[in-house]
Design a protein around this motif. Structure first.
Motif, PDB file in Angstrom:
ATOM      1  N   ALA A  84      23.488  18.647  21.875  1.00  0.00           N
ATOM      2  CA  ALA A  84      23.918  18.528  20.466  1.00  0.00           C
ATOM      3  C   ALA A  84      25.340  18.532  20.090  1.00  0.00           C
ATOM      4  O   ALA A  84      25.837  17.669  19.239  1.00  0.00           O
ATOM      5  N   ALA A  85      26.150  19.169  20.991  1.00  0.00           N
ATOM      6  CA  ALA A  85      27.812  19.184  20.725  1.00  0.00           C
ATOM      7  C   ALA A  85      27.933  17.572  21.214  1.00  0.00           C
ATOM      8  O   ALA A  85      28.904  17.211  20.295  1.00  0.00           O
ATOM      9  N   HIS A  86      27.666  17.093  22.031  1.00  0.00           N
ATOM     10  CA  HIS A  86      27.791  15.824  22.456  1.00  0.00           C
ATOM     11  C   HIS A  86      27.321  14.634  21.579  1.00  0.00           C
ATOM     12  O   HIS A  86      27.780  13.685  21.532  1.00  0.00           O
ATOM     13  N   ALA A  87      26.535  14.871  20.886  1.00  0.00           N
ATOM     14  CA  ALA A  87      25.913  14.176  19.703  1.00  0.00           C
ATOM     15  C   ALA A  87      27.212  13.900  18.758  1.00  0.00           C
ATOM     16  O   ALA A  87      27.222  12.597  18.548  1.00  0.00           O
ATOM     17  N   PHE A  88      27.931  14.755  18.594  1.00  0.00           N
ATOM     18  CA  PHE A  88      28.857  14.430  17.578  1.00  0.00           C
ATOM     19  C   PHE A  88      29.979  13.773  18.055  1.00  0.00           C
ATOM     20  O   PHE A  88      30.947  13.194  17.335  1.00  0.00           O
ATOM     21  N   SER A  89      30.327  13.513  19.433  1.00  0.00           N
ATOM     22  CA  SER A  89      31.167  12.645  19.936  1.00  0.00           C
ATOM     23  C   SER A  89      30.623  11.310  20.584  1.00  0.00           C
ATOM     24  O   SER A  89      31.197  10.801  21.671  1.00  0.00           O
ATOM     25  N   ALA A  90      29.480  11.085  20.248  1.00  0.00           N
ATOM     26  CA  ALA A  90      28.585   9.960  21.060  1.00  0.00           C
ATOM     27  C   ALA A  90      29.218   8.658  20.692  1.00  0.00           C
ATOM     28  O   ALA A  90      28.858   7.720  21.437  1.00  0.00           O
ATOM     29  N   GLY A  91      30.047   8.559  19.412  1.00  0.00           N
ATOM     30  CA  GLY A  91      30.440   7.084  19.126  1.00  0.00           C
ATOM     31  C   GLY A  91      29.780   6.232  18.411  1.00  0.00           C
ATOM     32  O   GLY A  91      30.314   5.408  17.745  1.00  0.00           O
ATOM     33  N   SER A  92      28.583   5.959  18.409  1.00  0.00           N
ATOM     34  CA  SER A  92      27.657   5.305  17.689  1.00  0.00           C
ATOM     35  C   SER A  92      26.465   5.939  17.202  1.00  0.00           C
ATOM     36  O   SER A  92      26.043   7.144  17.692  1.00  0.00           O
ATOM     37  N   LEU A  93      25.840   5.424  16.292  1.00  0.00           N
ATOM     38  CA  LEU A  93      24.535   5.890  15.585  1.00  0.00           C
ATOM     39  C   LEU A  93      23.349   6.052  16.690  1.00  0.00           C
ATOM     40  O   LEU A  93      22.724   7.240  16.775  1.00  0.00           O
ATOM     41  N   GLY A  94      23.487   4.944  17.489  1.00  0.00           N
ATOM     42  CA  GLY A  94      22.226   5.054  18.466  1.00  0.00           C
ATOM     43  C   GLY A  94      22.474   6.253  19.430  1.00  0.00           C
ATOM     44  O   GLY A  94      21.468   6.920  19.813  1.00  0.00           O
ATOM     45  N   ASN A  95      23.463   6.116  19.908  1.00  0.00           N
ATOM     46  CA  ASN A  95      24.066   7.453  21.022  1.00  0.00           C
ATOM     47  C   ASN A  95      23.596   8.691  20.229  1.00  0.00           C
ATOM     48  O   ASN A  95      23.225   9.630  20.869  1.00  0.00           O
ATOM     49  N   PHE A  96      24.142   8.744  19.063  1.00  0.00           N
ATOM     50  CA  PHE A  96      24.076   9.868  18.087  1.00  0.00           C
ATOM     51  C   PHE A  96      22.515  10.523  18.390  1.00  0.00           C
ATOM     52  O   PHE A  96      22.005  11.493  18.438  1.00  0.00           O
ATOM     53  N   VAL A  97      21.610   9.304  18.030  1.00  0.00           N
ATOM     54  CA  VAL A  97      20.259   9.703  17.698  1.00  0.00           C
ATOM     55  C   VAL A  97      19.589  10.129  19.207  1.00  0.00           C
ATOM     56  O   VAL A  97      18.872  11.174  18.983  1.00  0.00           O
ATOM     57  N   TRP A  98      19.959   9.495  20.087  1.00  0.00           N
ATOM     58  CA  TRP A  98      19.365   9.834  21.531  1.00  0.00           C
ATOM     59  C   TRP A  98      19.744  11.156  21.784  1.00  0.00           C
ATOM     60  O   TRP A  98      19.063  12.112  22.562  1.00  0.00           O
ATOM     61  N   GLN A  99      21.187  11.409  21.680  1.00  0.00           N
ATOM     62  CA  GLN A  99      21.409  12.791  21.840  1.00  0.00           C
ATOM     63  C   GLN A  99      20.823  13.983  21.154  1.00  0.00           C
ATOM     64  O   GLN A  99      20.301  15.121  21.775  1.00  0.00           O
ATOM     65  N   VAL A 100      20.432  13.654  19.880  1.00  0.00           N
ATOM     66  CA  VAL A 100      19.973  14.661  18.988  1.00  0.00           C
ATOM     67  C   VAL A 100      18.471  14.722  19.447  1.00  0.00           C
ATOM     68  O   VAL A 100      17.874  15.867  19.813  1.00  0.00           O
ATOM     69  N   LEU A 101      17.643  13.641  19.887  1.00  0.00           N
ATOM     70  CA  LEU A 101      16.344  13.667  20.441  1.00  0.00           C
ATOM     71  C   LEU A 101      16.444  14.563  21.616  1.00  0.00           C
ATOM     72  O   LEU A 101      15.475  15.427  21.702  1.00  0.00           O
ATOM     73  N   LEU A 102      17.492  14.203  22.619  1.00  0.00           N
ATOM     74  CA  LEU A 102      17.274  15.031  23.715  1.00  0.00           C
ATOM     75  C   LEU A 102      17.675  16.426  23.630  1.00  0.00           C
ATOM     76  O   LEU A 102      17.064  17.346  24.228  1.00  0.00           O
ATOM     77  N   ALA A 103      18.525  16.710  22.663  1.00  0.00           N
ATOM     78  CA  ALA A 103      18.693  18.191  22.257  1.00  0.00           C
ATOM     79  C   ALA A 103      17.308  18.906  21.621  1.00  0.00           C
ATOM     80  O   ALA A 103      17.188  20.123  22.010  1.00  0.00           O
ATOM     81  N   GLY A 104      16.570  18.325  20.838  1.00  0.00           N
ATOM     82  CA  GLY A 104      15.519  18.703  20.376  1.00  0.00           C
ATOM     83  C   GLY A 104      14.316  18.966  21.550  1.00  0.00           C
ATOM     84  O   GLY A 104      14.010  19.948  21.576  1.00  0.00           O
ATOM     85  N   LEU A 105      14.201  18.033  22.394  1.00  0.00           N
ATOM     86  CA  LEU A 105      13.461  18.043  23.507  1.00  0.00           C
ATOM     87  C   LEU A 105      13.598  19.372  24.489  1.00  0.00           C
ATOM     88  O   LEU A 105      12.704  20.065  24.664  1.00  0.00           O
ATOM     89  N   TYR A 106      15.033  19.519  24.665  1.00  0.00           N
ATOM     90  CA  TYR A 106      15.441  20.494  25.360  1.00  0.00           C
ATOM     91  C   TYR A 106      15.096  21.749  24.913  1.00  0.00           C
ATOM     92  O   TYR A 106      14.734  22.822  25.598  1.00  0.00           O
ATOM     93  N   ALA A 107      15.479  21.888  23.475  1.00  0.00           N
ATOM     94  CA  ALA A 107      15.237  23.240  22.890  1.00  0.00           C
ATOM     95  C   ALA A 107      14.081  23.541  22.582  1.00  0.00           C
ATOM     96  O   ALA A 107      13.463  24.799  22.887  1.00  0.00           O
ATOM     97  N   VAL A 108      13.141  22.752  22.190  1.00  0.00           N
ATOM     98  CA  VAL A 108      11.506  22.868  22.196  1.00  0.00           C
ATOM     99  C   VAL A 108      10.941  23.454  23.506  1.00  0.00           C
ATOM    100  O   VAL A 108      10.144  24.658  23.664  1.00  0.00           O
ATOM    101  N   ALA A 109      11.445  22.830  24.752  1.00  0.00           N
ATOM    102  CA  ALA A 109      11.056  23.144  26.128  1.00  0.00           C
ATOM    103  C   ALA A 109      11.539  24.461  26.405  1.00  0.00           C
ATOM    104  O   ALA A 109      10.685  25.467  26.903  1.00  0.00           O
TER     105      ALA A 109
END
Length: 197
Positions: free
Chosen positions: A61-86
């Motif tokens: 989630a923290a890395h999503a804000f420094s991802a650089g592009s919208l696509g990278n931001f979305v992937w980081q947020v999806l991974l953060a959500g997956l990790y959080a749920v698990a």
């Protein structure tokens, strides 16, 4: 000057031997507790894994804000959500997490057994191929036994496996610490040489 250097090297060796021996004793005792209390150990591992996954979610989630592009931001947020749920699932219901870890262990033993058997058959006649076949058969047998006993095996398998691993690691560190001491002790080695003459 060389005597100071020799003393420094020898004291470092003694310190590392003691550290290996003491570390081995601590690890072996932890392994013994894990074998004696496998359910508690398994639950603790499940909760620890859940906490690590939540930390991973925060990092993504923290890395999503420094991802650089919208696509990278979305992937980081999806991974953060997956990790959080698990992670939250493992911590909220550690028994389910323990069952998941047991299924992963079963899968590992079955896959390991198949790979070692195939490798052993392909290397027939070479040194060690019989050991590969034996190890593969034992892994398949162990995986099969855990699977046929599932879900009951979930209550003890992970804790016992970790405990046996810790116990073996601890004993090996103790042996290495004591063995290294005997091998590097100049008085012991000269004493053995004197006995051989």
């Amino acid at each position: 000057m060389s005597s100071n250097t020799t003393f420094g090297v020898e004291s470092t060796r003694i310190g590392s031997r003691r550290a290996a021996t003491v570390g081995g004793i601590v690890i072996a005792v932890l392994g013994l507790f894990a074998v004696v209390f496998p359910f508690f150990t398994g639950l603790s591992l499940s909760i620890l894994l859940g906490a690590l996954l939540v930390v991973g979610a925060l990092v993504h989630a923290a890395h999503a804000f420094s991802a650089g592009s919208l696509g990278n931001f979305v992937w980081q947020v999806l991974l953060a959500g997956l990790y959080a749920v698990a992670g939250i699932s493992f911590m909220a219901n550690p028994v389910v997490g323990l069952a998941t870890l047991t299924v992963l262990a079963i899968g590992f033993f079955l896959a390991d057994g198949v790979v070692e058997l195939v490798w052993g058959f392909q290397s027939r006649g070479e040194p060690g191929s019989k050991w590969l076949l034996a190890s593969g058969a034992i892994s398949l047998l162990f995986g099969g036994l855990l699977w046929t006993g599932f879900p009951t095996t979930a209550f003890w398998a992970v804790g016992v496996l970790l405990g046996v691993n810790l116990l073996a690691t601890g004993v090996s560190l103790i042996v290495v610490g004591r063995g290294a001491g005997a091998a590097s002790d100049p008085e012991v080695s000269t004493g053995k040489q004197g006995q051989q003459m």
